[in-house]
Design an enzyme around this catalytic site. Sequence first.
Site: not given
Length: 343
Positions: A180, A306
Amino acid sequence: MAKVGYLRIATEEAFAPPELMTLWRDMLGTATGLDPGFVSLVGFYARHGSERASTVAERLQDLGERRLADMDAAGIDRQIISLTAPGVQVLAPDRAVAMAIVANDRLAEACQRHPDRFTGLTAVAPQDPPAAAQEIERGAGLGFKGVIINSHTYGEYLDNQRFWPILEAAEALDTPIYLHPTAPPRTMIQPLLEAGLDGAIYGFAVETGMHLLRMITAGVFDRFPRLRVVVGHLGEALPFWLYRLDYMHAASVRSGRYDAIRPIAGKPSDYLRRNVWVTTSGMAWHPAIMFCREVLGPDRVLYAMDYPYQYVIEEVSTQDNLPIDETARKAFFQTNAELVFGL
Ligand code: 1DF
Ligand code: MN
């Protein structure tokens, strides 16, 4: 939200334990010589007074009713939840190891309270690779289905052999690593930061795409052929570069220009199609999603929201309406995630 014939599993969803928020705020208040990326990113979400900063900070810390209500409103059946960037990767090693354990314990409790809604990933402190490997094993015992790495650790990348105990543990347990983004390191951030482009608008993708590319060209996936990496934001732009990556990588190998570019078993694109899965986090855009499905294969592209950084309910129906058949839609929202994370 319309009822549909598949589960919507969102795969890049963030949380932060209050203990870490407090520690970050203390660091911002007292420490000198702070990392500029940490100041830009955490300084915004932990301290800025804007509506965006405060609602994200509140939602990050909730692993209960508010998160569930937000999921219900958006039609999300399950979140795969991971420690938000920069996580513990900006802390001193001993503190980072301890705080990863706190974060994992908090997340495990929430997953046990809501097993039908939450799945967790294990946070680790790459600063201490043997401790991180041990925590990956403990996380698997807690029921976590992967490992979250919030990109670089003090400007160091996973192709560095010092981190390989982490990759070895993930491969041995057959558990994926979610790579990430985080703020670019001190050595990279300056021209992005001065233009206000260091964050999710672009800087994250440049840094994290490079991280994955470094792993590929360094031969990490020759050494760990069964390692699986999940990367957000439709592959941090790498799918769009596939053709040129293959061409220029081969040209670099042939010329012997760089010590760091030695022959590897496959082309860069081979590893992207074999070891890598991409999620749509924040990229609710049909042309880009369809392109990734075409060049990587439909089993490699997964839905992600997200949350809470891009909590936009309409983007769920945008992706419900992808021009693909019902089987492919179910793969995109549900079964690809079930397969990659072993749900
Ligand atoms: C942001 C975006 C922050 C994403 C994130 O974690 C994040 C942002 C700190 O908008 O500042 O995970 N993202 O994945 O796009
Ligand atoms: Mn994210």
